[in-house]
Scaffold this motif. Structure first.
Motif, PDB file in Angstrom:
ATOM      1  N   ILE A 105       0.877  -1.170   0.000  1.00  4.09           N
ATOM      2  CA  ILE A 105       0.000   0.000   0.000  1.00  4.09           C
ATOM      3  C   ILE A 105       0.906   1.209   0.000  1.00  4.09           C
ATOM      4  CG2 ILE A 105      -1.487   1.434   1.442  1.00  4.09           C
ATOM      5  CD1 ILE A 105      -3.078  -0.892   2.161  1.00  4.09           C
ATOM      6  N   LYS A 106       0.567   2.160  -0.808  1.00  7.16           N
ATOM      7  CA  LYS A 106       1.344   3.399  -0.794  1.00  7.16           C
ATOM      8  C   LYS A 106       0.420   4.553  -0.489  1.00  7.16           C
ATOM      9  CE  LYS A 106       4.008   6.466  -3.721  1.00  7.16           C
ATOM     10  NZ  LYS A 106       4.845   6.956  -2.605  1.00  7.16           N
ATOM     11  N   GLY A 107       0.836   5.400   0.422  1.00  9.00           N
ATOM     12  CA  GLY A 107       0.081   6.603   0.715  1.00  9.00           C
ATOM     13  C   GLY A 107       0.603   7.764  -0.086  1.00  9.00           C
ATOM     14  N   ALA A 108      -0.042   8.904   0.063  1.00 12.34           N
ATOM     15  CA  ALA A 108       0.351  10.078  -0.707  1.00 12.34           C
ATOM     16  C   ALA A 108       1.658  10.670  -0.181  1.00 12.34           C
ATOM     17  CB  ALA A 108      -0.760  11.118  -0.631  1.00 12.34           C
ATOM     18  N   ILE A 109       1.934  10.448   1.104  1.00 12.07           N
ATOM     19  CA  ILE A 109       3.083  11.086   1.762  1.00 12.07           C
ATOM     20  C   ILE A 109       4.146  10.022   2.026  1.00 12.07           C
ATOM     21  CG2 ILE A 109       3.787  12.346   3.829  1.00 12.07           C
ATOM     22  CD1 ILE A 109       0.696  13.026   4.117  1.00 12.07           C
ATOM     23  N   PRO A 110       5.416  10.306   1.703  1.00 10.65           N
ATOM     24  CA  PRO A 110       6.456   9.310   2.028  1.00 10.65           C
ATOM     25  C   PRO A 110       6.514   9.091   3.537  1.00 10.65           C
ATOM     26  CG  PRO A 110       7.368  11.132   0.730  1.00 10.65           C
ATOM     27  CD  PRO A 110       5.972  11.520   1.112  1.00 10.65           C
ATOM     28  N   THR A 111       6.574   7.842   3.962  1.00 10.06           N
ATOM     29  CA  THR A 111       6.570   7.529   5.383  1.00 10.06           C
ATOM     30  C   THR A 111       7.972   7.692   5.961  1.00 10.06           C
ATOM     31  OG1 THR A 111       6.998   5.230   4.833  1.00 10.06           O
ATOM     32  CG2 THR A 111       4.697   5.872   5.140  1.00 10.06           C
ATOM     33  N   GLY A 112       8.025   7.780   7.281  1.00  6.89           N
ATOM     34  CA  GLY A 112       9.306   7.858   7.967  1.00  6.89           C
ATOM     35  C   GLY A 112      10.161   6.633   7.723  1.00  6.89           C
ATOM     36  N   GLU A 113       9.516   5.458   7.714  1.00  2.39           N
ATOM     37  CA  GLU A 113      10.284   4.224   7.511  1.00  2.39           C
ATOM     38  C   GLU A 113      10.913   4.207   6.119  1.00  2.39           C
ATOM     39  OE1 GLU A 113       7.006   4.336   8.287  1.00  2.39           O
ATOM     40  OE2 GLU A 113       5.823   2.859   7.163  1.00  2.39           O
ATOM     41  N   GLU A 114      10.176   4.694   5.114  1.00  5.35           N
ATOM     42  CA  GLU A 114      10.728   4.723   3.761  1.00  5.35           C
ATOM     43  C   GLU A 114      11.905   5.704   3.696  1.00  5.35           C
ATOM     44  OE1 GLU A 114       7.919   5.560   0.616  1.00  5.35           O
ATOM     45  OE2 GLU A 114       9.498   5.657  -0.895  1.00  5.35           O
ATOM     46  N   LYS A 115      11.693   6.901   4.233  1.00  6.50           N
ATOM     47  CA  LYS A 115      12.761   7.905   4.188  1.00  6.50           C
ATOM     48  C   LYS A 115      14.005   7.389   4.882  1.00  6.50           C
ATOM     49  CE  LYS A 115       9.906  11.766   5.181  1.00  6.50           C
ATOM     50  NZ  LYS A 115       9.770  13.182   5.570  1.00  6.50           N
ATOM     51  N   PHE A 116      13.822   6.714   6.025  1.00  6.69           N
ATOM     52  CA  PHE A 116      14.974   6.242   6.785  1.00  6.69           C
ATOM     53  C   PHE A 116      15.666   5.084   6.064  1.00  6.69           C
ATOM     54  CE2 PHE A 116      17.113   3.716  10.027  1.00  6.69           C
ATOM     55  CZ  PHE A 116      17.881   4.692  10.635  1.00  6.69           C
ATOM     56  N   LEU A 117      14.908   4.080   5.667  1.00  8.06           N
ATOM     57  CA  LEU A 117      15.544   2.854   5.159  1.00  8.06           C
ATOM     58  C   LEU A 117      16.162   3.056   3.782  1.00  8.06           C
ATOM     59  CD1 LEU A 117      12.974   0.260   6.538  1.00  8.06           C
ATOM     60  CD2 LEU A 117      15.361   0.550   7.260  1.00  8.06           C
ATOM     61  N   ARG A 118      15.664   4.019   3.021  1.00  3.99           N
ATOM     62  CA  ARG A 118      16.269   4.285   1.707  1.00  3.99           C
ATOM     63  C   ARG A 118      17.688   4.844   1.827  1.00  3.99           C
ATOM     64  NH1 ARG A 118      13.175   3.111  -2.608  1.00  3.99           N
ATOM     65  NH2 ARG A 118      10.936   3.456  -2.560  1.00  3.99           N
ATOM     66  N   ARG A 119      18.083   5.225   3.039  1.00  3.17           N
ATOM     67  CA  ARG A 119      19.467   5.683   3.230  1.00  3.17           C
ATOM     68  C   ARG A 119      20.467   4.533   3.191  1.00  3.17           C
ATOM     69  NH1 ARG A 119      18.740   9.037   8.784  1.00  3.17           N
ATOM     70  NH2 ARG A 119      16.897  10.226   8.185  1.00  3.17           N
ATOM     71  N   PHE A 120      19.970   3.278   3.244  1.00  4.32           N
ATOM     72  CA  PHE A 120      20.862   2.112   3.336  1.00  4.32           C
ATOM     73  C   PHE A 120      20.572   1.123   2.212  1.00  4.32           C
ATOM     74  CE2 PHE A 120      19.502   3.754   7.427  1.00  4.32           C
ATOM     75  CZ  PHE A 120      20.711   4.195   7.954  1.00  4.32           C
ATOM     76  N   PRO A 121      20.784   1.553   0.960  1.00  9.40           N
ATOM     77  CA  PRO A 121      20.372   0.682  -0.159  1.00  9.40           C
ATOM     78  C   PRO A 121      21.109  -0.662  -0.188  1.00  9.40           C
ATOM     79  CG  PRO A 121      21.628   2.584  -0.931  1.00  9.40           C
ATOM     80  CD  PRO A 121      21.339   2.830   0.512  1.00  9.40           C
ATOM     81  N   GLU A 122      22.299  -0.730   0.396  1.00  7.33           N
ATOM     82  CA  GLU A 122      23.023  -2.010   0.410  1.00  7.33           C
ATOM     83  C   GLU A 122      22.380  -2.989   1.390  1.00  7.33           C
ATOM     84  OE1 GLU A 122      26.094  -2.504  -1.433  1.00  7.33           O
ATOM     85  OE2 GLU A 122      25.305  -0.685  -2.373  1.00  7.33           O
ATOM     86  N   ALA A 123      21.876  -2.438   2.496  1.00  2.22           N
ATOM     87  CA  ALA A 123      21.373  -3.290   3.583  1.00  2.22           C
ATOM     88  C   ALA A 123      19.869  -3.505   3.508  1.00  2.22           C
ATOM     89  CB  ALA A 123      21.738  -2.670   4.934  1.00  2.22           C
ATOM     90  N   CYS A 124      19.171  -2.624   2.774  1.00  2.00           N
ATOM     91  CA  CYS A 124      17.715  -2.736   2.701  1.00  2.00           C
ATOM     92  C   CYS A 124      17.236  -2.308   1.316  1.00  2.00           C
ATOM     93  CB  CYS A 124      17.049  -1.871   3.772  1.00  2.00           C
ATOM     94  SG  CYS A 124      15.248  -2.026   3.748  1.00  2.00           S
ATOM     95  N   GLU A 125      16.708  -3.267   0.572  1.00  2.00           N
ATOM     96  CA  GLU A 125      16.141  -2.973  -0.751  1.00  2.00           C
ATOM     97  C   GLU A 125      14.668  -2.648  -0.555  1.00  2.00           C
ATOM     98  OE1 GLU A 125      17.253  -5.875  -3.856  1.00  2.00           O
ATOM     99  OE2 GLU A 125      15.307  -5.382  -4.759  1.00  2.00           O
ATOM    100  N   PHE A 126      14.269  -1.449  -0.922  1.00  2.00           N
ATOM    101  CA  PHE A 126      12.944  -0.942  -0.558  1.00  2.00           C
ATOM    102  C   PHE A 126      12.097  -0.700  -1.811  1.00  2.00           C
ATOM    103  CE2 PHE A 126       9.695   1.563   1.352  1.00  2.00           C
ATOM    104  CZ  PHE A 126       9.784   1.389   2.730  1.00  2.00           C
ATOM    105  N   HIS A 127      10.945  -1.362  -1.865  1.00  2.00           N
ATOM    106  CA  HIS A 127      10.023  -1.167  -2.991  1.00  2.00           C
ATOM    107  C   HIS A 127       8.663  -0.728  -2.471  1.00  2.00           C
ATOM    108  CE1 HIS A 127      12.610  -3.085  -5.997  1.00  2.00           C
ATOM    109  NE2 HIS A 127      12.961  -3.899  -5.030  1.00  2.00           N
ATOM    110  N   VAL A 128       8.071   0.224  -3.174  1.00  2.00           N
ATOM    111  CA  VAL A 128       6.703   0.619  -2.859  1.00  2.00           C
ATOM    112  C   VAL A 128       5.842   0.404  -4.090  1.00  2.00           C
ATOM    113  CG1 VAL A 128       5.183   2.479  -2.138  1.00  2.00           C
ATOM    114  CG2 VAL A 128       7.467   2.316  -1.162  1.00  2.00           C
ATOM    115  N   MET A 129       4.727  -0.279  -3.888  1.00  2.00           N
ATOM    116  CA  MET A 129       3.817  -0.593  -4.986  1.00  2.00           C
ATOM    117  C   MET A 129       3.062   0.644  -5.457  1.00  2.00           C
ATOM    118  SD  MET A 129       0.529  -3.072  -4.802  1.00  2.00           S
ATOM    119  CE  MET A 129      -0.568  -1.644  -4.714  1.00  2.00           C
TER     120      MET A 129
END
Lengths: 217, 217
Positions: free
Chosen positions: A84-108
Protein backbone atom coordinates in the motif's frame (compact mmCIF):
# COMPACT_ATOMS: atom_id res chain seq x y z
CA UNK A 1 18.13 -12.52 25.42
CA UNK A 2 14.40 -12.36 25.96
CA UNK A 3 12.44 -15.22 24.45
CA UNK A 4 8.84 -14.03 24.24
CA UNK A 5 6.79 -17.10 25.01
CA UNK A 6 8.64 -18.15 28.11
CA UNK A 7 9.37 -14.82 29.77
CA UNK A 8 8.35 -15.10 33.40
CA UNK A 9 5.15 -13.41 34.41
CA UNK A 10 6.16 -12.09 37.82
CA UNK A 11 3.42 -11.06 40.20
CA UNK A 12 3.56 -7.69 41.84
CA UNK A 13 3.53 -8.03 45.59
CA UNK A 14 1.81 -5.87 48.15
CA UNK A 15 3.53 -4.29 51.15
CA UNK A 16 4.99 -7.01 53.37
CA UNK A 17 7.89 -7.78 55.61
CA UNK A 18 10.90 -6.90 53.46
CA UNK A 19 13.13 -9.84 54.48
CA UNK A 20 10.44 -12.48 53.96
CA UNK A 21 9.42 -10.74 50.76
CA UNK A 22 12.93 -10.85 49.38
CA UNK A 23 13.31 -14.53 50.29
CA UNK A 24 9.99 -15.45 48.69
CA UNK A 25 10.88 -13.38 45.65
CA UNK A 26 14.23 -15.15 45.33
CA UNK A 27 12.63 -18.60 45.69
CA UNK A 28 9.97 -17.79 43.12
CA UNK A 29 12.55 -16.46 40.67
CA UNK A 30 14.76 -19.54 41.14
CA UNK A 31 11.77 -21.76 40.24
CA UNK A 32 10.83 -19.56 37.30
CA UNK A 33 14.38 -19.61 35.99
CA UNK A 34 14.34 -23.43 36.12
CA UNK A 35 11.12 -23.56 34.09
CA UNK A 36 12.52 -21.12 31.55
CA UNK A 37 15.85 -22.91 31.26
CA UNK A 38 14.00 -26.19 30.64
CA UNK A 39 11.91 -24.61 27.86
CA UNK A 40 15.00 -23.06 26.27
CA UNK A 41 16.70 -26.46 26.32
CA UNK A 42 13.78 -27.92 24.35
CA UNK A 43 13.72 -25.21 21.63
CA UNK A 44 17.04 -25.47 19.84
CA UNK A 45 16.14 -25.68 16.19
CA UNK A 46 17.15 -22.84 13.83
CA UNK A 47 15.24 -22.07 10.67
CA UNK A 48 13.80 -19.19 8.74
CA UNK A 49 10.40 -18.28 10.17
CA UNK A 50 7.24 -16.78 8.73
CA UNK A 51 5.84 -14.09 11.03
CA UNK A 52 2.36 -12.68 10.42
CA UNK A 53 1.00 -9.61 12.22
CA UNK A 54 -2.68 -8.99 11.70
CA UNK A 55 -5.74 -7.57 13.50
CA UNK A 56 -7.18 -4.07 13.71
CA UNK A 57 -4.82 -2.56 16.28
CA UNK A 58 -1.82 -0.30 15.88
CA UNK A 59 1.59 -1.98 15.61
CA UNK A 60 1.51 -4.36 12.64
CA UNK A 61 3.72 -2.46 10.19
CA UNK A 62 5.85 -0.80 12.87
CA UNK A 63 6.61 -4.26 14.28
CA UNK A 64 7.68 -5.38 10.80
CA UNK A 65 10.01 -2.40 10.47
CA UNK A 66 11.42 -3.11 13.91
CA UNK A 67 12.38 -6.59 12.72
CA UNK A 68 13.99 -5.14 9.59
CA UNK A 69 16.16 -2.94 11.84
CA UNK A 70 17.01 -5.88 14.11
CA UNK A 71 18.11 -7.90 11.10
CA UNK A 72 20.20 -4.97 9.81
CA UNK A 73 21.83 -4.77 13.24
CA UNK A 74 22.93 -8.37 12.80
CA UNK A 75 24.42 -7.54 9.39
CA UNK A 76 21.67 -9.27 7.42
CA UNK A 77 20.53 -7.99 4.04
CA UNK A 78 16.84 -7.09 4.13
CA UNK A 79 14.11 -6.39 1.62
CA UNK A 80 10.84 -4.50 1.93
CA UNK A 81 7.86 -4.54 -0.43
CA UNK A 82 5.02 -2.25 0.58
CA UNK A 83 1.68 -3.29 -0.89
CA UNK A 84 0.00 0.00 0.00
CA UNK A 85 1.34 3.40 -0.79
CA UNK A 86 0.08 6.60 0.72
CA UNK A 87 0.35 10.08 -0.71
CA UNK A 88 3.08 11.09 1.76
CA UNK A 89 6.46 9.31 2.03
CA UNK A 90 6.57 7.53 5.38
CA UNK A 91 9.31 7.86 7.97
CA UNK A 92 10.28 4.22 7.51
CA UNK A 93 10.73 4.72 3.76
CA UNK A 94 12.76 7.91 4.19
CA UNK A 95 14.97 6.24 6.79
CA UNK A 96 15.54 2.85 5.16
CA UNK A 97 16.27 4.29 1.71
CA UNK A 98 19.47 5.68 3.23
CA UNK A 99 20.86 2.11 3.34
CA UNK A 100 20.37 0.68 -0.16
CA UNK A 101 23.02 -2.01 0.41
CA UNK A 102 21.37 -3.29 3.58
CA UNK A 103 17.72 -2.74 2.70
CA UNK A 104 16.14 -2.97 -0.75
CA UNK A 105 12.94 -0.94 -0.56
CA UNK A 106 10.02 -1.17 -2.99
CA UNK A 107 6.70 0.62 -2.86
CA UNK A 108 3.82 -0.59 -4.99
CA UNK A 109 2.03 1.70 -7.47
CA UNK A 110 -0.24 4.54 -6.33
CA UNK A 111 -2.33 2.95 -3.61
CA UNK A 112 -5.47 0.88 -3.59
CA UNK A 113 -8.96 1.47 -4.83
CA UNK A 114 -10.31 3.47 -1.96
CA UNK A 115 -8.28 6.17 -3.68
CA UNK A 116 -8.13 5.01 -7.31
CA UNK A 117 -11.38 3.01 -7.56
CA UNK A 118 -10.10 0.89 -10.42
CA UNK A 119 -9.92 -2.82 -9.59
CA UNK A 120 -8.13 -4.03 -12.72
CA UNK A 121 -5.34 -1.55 -12.28
CA UNK A 122 -4.97 -2.52 -8.62
CA UNK A 123 -4.65 -6.20 -9.49
CA UNK A 124 -1.90 -5.44 -11.98
CA UNK A 125 -0.04 -3.36 -9.42
CA UNK A 126 -0.36 -6.00 -6.70
CA UNK A 127 0.94 -8.64 -9.08
CA UNK A 128 3.91 -6.49 -10.07
CA UNK A 129 4.68 -5.99 -6.39
CA UNK A 130 4.46 -9.74 -5.80
CA UNK A 131 6.95 -10.29 -8.64
CA UNK A 132 9.46 -8.20 -6.61
CA UNK A 133 8.62 -10.17 -3.48
CA UNK A 134 9.05 -13.50 -5.28
CA UNK A 135 12.46 -12.44 -6.59
CA UNK A 136 13.56 -11.82 -2.99
CA UNK A 137 12.11 -15.17 -1.90
CA UNK A 138 14.36 -16.87 -4.46
CA UNK A 139 17.52 -15.06 -3.37
CA UNK A 140 19.37 -16.44 -0.32
CA UNK A 141 21.25 -13.14 -0.01
CA UNK A 142 18.14 -11.76 1.75
CA UNK A 143 18.13 -12.73 5.44
CA UNK A 144 14.79 -11.10 6.25
CA UNK A 145 12.08 -9.72 3.98
CA UNK A 146 9.02 -7.69 4.92
CA UNK A 147 5.87 -7.72 2.82
CA UNK A 148 3.99 -4.84 4.36
CA UNK A 149 0.19 -4.89 3.99
CA UNK A 150 0.32 -8.03 1.85
CA UNK A 151 -2.69 -9.33 3.80
CA UNK A 152 -4.83 -6.57 2.28
CA UNK A 153 -3.91 -7.67 -1.25
CA UNK A 154 -4.80 -11.26 -0.34
CA UNK A 155 -8.05 -10.25 1.31
CA UNK A 156 -9.10 -8.22 -1.73
CA UNK A 157 -8.37 -11.23 -3.94
CA UNK A 158 -5.69 -9.35 -5.88
CA UNK A 159 -3.25 -12.22 -5.32
CA UNK A 160 -3.91 -15.94 -5.05
CA UNK A 161 -3.17 -17.10 -1.51
CA UNK A 162 -2.13 -20.63 -2.54
CA UNK A 163 0.38 -19.30 -5.06
CA UNK A 164 1.74 -16.87 -2.48
CA UNK A 165 2.15 -19.66 0.11
CA UNK A 166 3.87 -21.89 -2.46
CA UNK A 167 6.41 -19.11 -3.11
CA UNK A 168 6.88 -18.59 0.64
CA UNK A 169 7.50 -22.28 1.26
CA UNK A 170 10.06 -22.47 -1.56
CA UNK A 171 12.24 -19.75 0.00
CA UNK A 172 15.81 -20.35 1.30
CA UNK A 173 15.88 -22.37 4.51
CA UNK A 174 17.20 -19.61 6.79
CA UNK A 175 15.27 -16.68 5.29
CA UNK A 176 12.75 -14.93 7.56
CA UNK A 177 9.55 -13.41 6.15
CA UNK A 178 7.34 -10.90 7.92
CA UNK A 179 3.85 -10.26 6.53
CA UNK A 180 1.58 -7.53 7.89
CA UNK A 181 -1.93 -6.24 7.41
CA UNK A 182 -5.50 -6.72 8.59
CA UNK A 183 -7.47 -9.80 7.74
CA UNK A 184 -4.72 -12.40 7.20
CA UNK A 185 -6.33 -15.37 5.44
CA UNK A 186 -6.53 -18.60 7.47
CA UNK A 187 -4.34 -20.47 4.98
CA UNK A 188 -1.55 -17.97 5.58
CA UNK A 189 -1.98 -18.24 9.37
CA UNK A 190 -1.71 -22.03 9.01
CA UNK A 191 1.48 -21.67 6.94
CA UNK A 192 3.14 -19.24 9.38
CA UNK A 193 5.27 -20.03 12.45
CA UNK A 194 4.43 -16.97 14.53
CA UNK A 195 1.16 -15.05 14.30
CA UNK A 196 0.03 -12.12 16.43
CA UNK A 197 -3.38 -10.50 16.40
CA UNK A 198 -2.87 -6.84 17.25
CA UNK A 199 -6.03 -6.18 19.21
CA UNK A 200 -6.98 -2.53 19.64
CA UNK A 201 -7.69 -1.46 23.22
CA UNK A 202 -7.91 2.26 22.38
CA UNK A 203 -6.62 4.65 19.72
CA UNK A 204 -5.68 8.34 19.74
CA UNK A 205 -7.72 8.80 16.56
CA UNK A 206 -10.92 8.28 18.56
CA UNK A 207 -9.96 11.31 20.63
CA UNK A 208 -9.69 13.44 17.47
CA UNK A 209 -5.90 13.20 17.22
CA UNK A 210 -4.74 12.68 13.66
CA UNK A 211 -1.94 10.35 12.53
CA UNK A 212 1.36 11.62 13.91
CA UNK A 213 4.66 11.44 12.00
CA UNK A 214 6.94 9.02 13.80
CA UNK A 215 4.04 7.10 15.30
CA UNK A 216 1.63 6.18 12.49
CA UNK A 217 3.72 7.11 9.45
CA UNK B 1 -0.98 7.92 4.47
CA UNK B 2 -2.58 4.99 6.23
CA UNK B 3 -4.57 5.90 9.30
CA UNK B 4 -5.08 2.65 11.21
CA UNK B 5 -8.51 3.00 12.74
CA UNK B 6 -10.31 4.13 9.61
CA UNK B 7 -8.68 2.04 6.94
CA UNK B 8 -11.41 0.44 4.88
CA UNK B 9 -12.09 -3.22 5.45
CA UNK B 10 -12.69 -4.35 1.89
CA UNK B 11 -14.53 -7.61 1.43
CA UNK B 12 -13.08 -10.19 -0.87
CA UNK B 13 -15.54 -11.05 -3.60
CA UNK B 14 -16.33 -14.41 -5.12
CA UNK B 15 -16.34 -15.19 -8.84
CA UNK B 16 -18.89 -13.01 -10.63
CA UNK B 17 -19.52 -11.17 -13.83
CA UNK B 18 -16.42 -8.99 -14.24
CA UNK B 19 -18.14 -5.79 -15.43
CA UNK B 20 -20.75 -5.86 -12.70
CA UNK B 21 -18.08 -6.77 -10.21
CA UNK B 22 -15.91 -3.85 -11.19
CA UNK B 23 -18.86 -1.44 -11.02
CA UNK B 24 -19.92 -2.70 -7.60
CA UNK B 25 -16.33 -2.54 -6.43
CA UNK B 26 -16.02 1.05 -7.62
CA UNK B 27 -19.29 2.07 -5.95
CA UNK B 28 -18.30 0.43 -2.70
CA UNK B 29 -14.89 2.09 -2.73
CA UNK B 30 -16.43 5.50 -3.46
CA UNK B 31 -18.68 5.09 -0.41
CA UNK B 32 -15.79 3.88 1.75
CA UNK B 33 -13.63 6.79 0.68
CA UNK B 34 -16.40 9.20 1.71
CA UNK B 35 -16.62 7.60 5.16
CA UNK B 36 -12.85 7.75 5.57
CA UNK B 37 -12.62 11.34 4.37
CA UNK B 38 -15.28 12.31 6.88
CA UNK B 39 -13.40 10.64 9.72
CA UNK B 40 -10.14 12.27 8.69
CA UNK B 41 -11.87 15.67 8.66
CA UNK B 42 -12.92 15.12 12.29
CA UNK B 43 -9.46 14.10 13.57
CA UNK B 44 -7.26 17.14 13.06
CA UNK B 45 -5.64 17.72 16.40
CA UNK B 46 -1.86 17.29 16.74
CA UNK B 47 -0.22 16.38 20.01
CA UNK B 48 2.36 14.07 21.46
CA UNK B 49 0.79 10.68 22.09
CA UNK B 50 1.44 7.92 24.60
CA UNK B 51 1.42 4.51 22.87
CA UNK B 52 1.37 1.32 24.95
CA UNK B 53 1.94 -2.14 23.48
CA UNK B 54 1.20 -5.01 25.83
CA UNK B 55 -0.08 -8.60 25.83
CA UNK B 56 1.70 -11.95 25.50
CA UNK B 57 2.22 -12.02 21.72
CA UNK B 58 5.25 -11.21 19.62
CA UNK B 59 5.59 -7.65 18.32
CA UNK B 60 5.60 -5.30 21.31
CA UNK B 61 9.26 -4.25 21.32
CA UNK B 62 9.72 -4.60 17.57
CA UNK B 63 6.76 -2.25 17.07
CA UNK B 64 8.44 0.25 19.40
CA UNK B 65 11.66 0.08 17.41
CA UNK B 66 9.71 0.51 14.18
CA UNK B 67 8.33 3.78 15.55
CA UNK B 68 11.84 4.90 16.56
CA UNK B 69 12.94 4.36 12.95
CA UNK B 70 9.89 6.18 11.60
CA UNK B 71 10.66 9.14 13.82
CA UNK B 72 14.32 9.12 12.73
CA UNK B 73 13.11 9.12 9.11
CA UNK B 74 11.26 12.36 9.85
CA UNK B 75 14.43 13.86 11.32
CA UNK B 76 13.27 13.63 14.91
CA UNK B 77 15.68 12.99 17.76
CA UNK B 78 14.79 9.79 19.59
CA UNK B 79 15.67 8.15 22.87
CA UNK B 80 15.50 4.52 24.00
CA UNK B 81 15.66 3.15 27.53
CA UNK B 82 15.55 -0.65 27.75
CA UNK B 83 14.35 -1.90 31.14
CA UNK B 84 15.48 -5.47 30.46
CA UNK B 85 18.89 -6.45 29.27
CA UNK B 86 19.80 -9.86 27.94
CA UNK B 87 23.19 -11.48 27.83
CA UNK B 88 23.56 -10.94 24.07
CA UNK B 89 23.47 -7.48 22.41
CA UNK B 90 20.29 -7.26 20.35
CA UNK B 91 20.09 -6.31 16.70
CA UNK B 92 18.18 -3.15 17.53
CA UNK B 93 20.89 -2.04 19.96
CA UNK B 94 23.71 -2.78 17.51
CA UNK B 95 21.90 -0.91 14.75
CA UNK B 96 20.69 2.15 16.65
CA UNK B 97 24.01 2.76 18.41
CA UNK B 98 25.38 3.66 14.98
CA UNK B 99 23.37 6.91 15.13
CA UNK B 100 24.20 8.52 18.47
CA UNK B 101 23.04 11.96 17.30
CA UNK B 102 19.63 10.69 16.24
CA UNK B 103 19.06 8.02 18.86
CA UNK B 104 20.26 8.07 22.46
CA UNK B 105 20.30 4.45 23.59
CA UNK B 106 20.41 3.26 27.22
CA UNK B 107 20.27 -0.28 28.52
CA UNK B 108 19.52 -0.91 32.18
CA UNK B 109 21.89 -2.89 34.40
CA UNK B 110 22.34 -6.64 34.03
CA UNK B 111 18.82 -7.93 33.68
CA UNK B 112 16.07 -8.83 36.11
CA UNK B 113 15.84 -11.27 38.95
CA UNK B 114 15.02 -14.38 36.99
CA UNK B 115 18.74 -14.19 36.30
CA UNK B 116 20.10 -12.28 39.30
CA UNK B 117 17.52 -13.18 41.97
CA UNK B 118 18.19 -10.06 43.96
CA UNK B 119 15.18 -7.80 44.34
CA UNK B 120 16.86 -4.84 46.01
CA UNK B 121 19.46 -4.60 43.30
CA UNK B 122 16.78 -4.80 40.61
CA UNK B 123 14.82 -1.95 42.17
CA UNK B 124 17.93 0.23 42.23
CA UNK B 125 18.62 -0.55 38.58
CA UNK B 126 15.03 0.14 37.49
CA UNK B 127 15.09 3.45 39.32
CA UNK B 128 18.37 4.44 37.70
CA UNK B 129 16.86 3.59 34.31
CA UNK B 130 13.79 5.68 35.10
CA UNK B 131 16.07 8.61 35.97
CA UNK B 132 17.36 8.44 32.36
CA UNK B 133 13.81 8.20 31.06
CA UNK B 134 12.68 11.18 33.15
CA UNK B 135 15.56 13.28 31.83
CA UNK B 136 14.32 12.60 28.28
CA UNK B 137 10.75 13.43 29.31
CA UNK B 138 11.96 16.87 30.42
CA UNK B 139 13.87 17.61 27.22
CA UNK B 140 11.83 18.91 24.25
CA UNK B 141 14.72 18.01 21.92
CA UNK B 142 13.42 14.42 22.00
CA UNK B 143 10.59 13.94 19.51
CA UNK B 144 9.91 10.30 20.38
CA UNK B 145 11.12 8.18 23.26
CA UNK B 146 10.78 4.41 23.74
CA UNK B 147 10.72 2.84 27.19
CA UNK B 148 11.11 -0.80 26.26
CA UNK B 149 9.76 -3.36 28.78
CA UNK B 150 8.86 -0.61 31.24
CA UNK B 151 5.59 -2.46 31.91
CA UNK B 152 7.56 -5.30 33.51
CA UNK B 153 9.24 -2.91 35.95
CA UNK B 154 5.82 -1.48 36.84
CA UNK B 155 4.26 -4.92 37.20
CA UNK B 156 7.06 -6.07 39.52
CA UNK B 157 6.52 -2.96 41.62
CA UNK B 158 10.06 -1.70 40.99
CA UNK B 159 8.68 1.70 39.99
CA UNK B 160 5.63 3.55 41.26
CA UNK B 161 3.03 3.77 38.51
CA UNK B 162 1.57 7.08 39.72
CA UNK B 163 4.98 8.73 39.77
CA UNK B 164 5.72 7.38 36.28
CA UNK B 165 2.41 8.70 34.94
CA UNK B 166 3.04 12.11 36.52
CA UNK B 167 6.39 12.29 34.71
CA UNK B 168 4.75 11.18 31.44
CA UNK B 169 2.04 13.83 31.72
CA UNK B 170 4.58 16.57 32.40
CA UNK B 171 6.46 15.92 29.13
CA UNK B 172 6.70 18.44 26.24
CA UNK B 173 3.42 18.85 24.38
CA UNK B 174 4.57 17.33 21.07
CA UNK B 175 6.73 14.52 22.46
CA UNK B 176 5.62 10.95 21.71
CA UNK B 177 6.24 8.13 24.19
CA UNK B 178 6.09 4.42 23.40
CA UNK B 179 5.95 1.96 26.31
CA UNK B 180 6.16 -1.81 25.80
CA UNK B 181 5.95 -4.99 27.83
CA UNK B 182 3.51 -7.53 29.17
CA UNK B 183 1.06 -6.67 31.86
CA UNK B 184 0.62 -2.91 31.42
CA UNK B 185 -1.09 -1.62 34.56
CA UNK B 186 -4.62 -0.27 34.12
CA UNK B 187 -3.61 3.21 35.28
CA UNK B 188 -1.09 3.41 32.44
CA UNK B 189 -3.68 2.15 29.91
CA UNK B 190 -6.02 4.88 31.16
CA UNK B 191 -3.29 7.52 30.75
CA UNK B 192 -2.33 6.40 27.21
CA UNK B 193 -3.83 7.52 23.89
CA UNK B 194 -3.22 4.35 21.89
CA UNK B 195 -3.05 0.86 23.40
CA UNK B 196 -2.68 -2.45 21.59
CA UNK B 197 -2.89 -5.90 23.13
CA UNK B 198 -0.59 -8.15 21.11
CA UNK B 199 -2.53 -11.38 21.29
CA UNK B 200 -0.60 -14.54 20.44
CA UNK B 201 -2.21 -16.78 17.84
CA UNK B 202 0.80 -19.08 17.52
CA UNK B 203 4.57 -18.93 18.07
CA UNK B 204 7.54 -20.64 16.42
CA UNK B 205 8.89 -21.42 19.88
CA UNK B 206 6.11 -23.94 20.40
CA UNK B 207 7.42 -25.82 17.37
CA UNK B 208 10.86 -26.10 18.98
CA UNK B 209 12.37 -23.19 17.02
CA UNK B 210 14.53 -20.98 19.20
CA UNK B 211 14.68 -17.16 19.11
CA UNK B 212 16.08 -16.08 15.76
CA UNK B 213 18.40 -13.07 15.32
CA UNK B 214 16.54 -10.44 13.31
CA UNK B 215 13.16 -11.68 14.47
CA UNK B 216 13.20 -11.97 18.26
CA UNK B 217 16.47 -10.19 19.07
Amino acid sequence: MTQEPMSPEPDSTGPADEDGRNTRHRDRMVRKKAVIDDKIAKAQRDCGVIVVTTGNGKGKSSSGFGMVVRAMGHGMKTGVVQFIKGAIPTGEEKFLRRFPEACEFHVMGEGYTWDTQDRERDIAKAQAAWAQARRMLRDPAFGLVLFDELNIALKLGYLDVDAVIADLNARPEMQHVVITGRGAPQALIDAAHTVTDMTPVKHAFSEGIRAQPGVEM
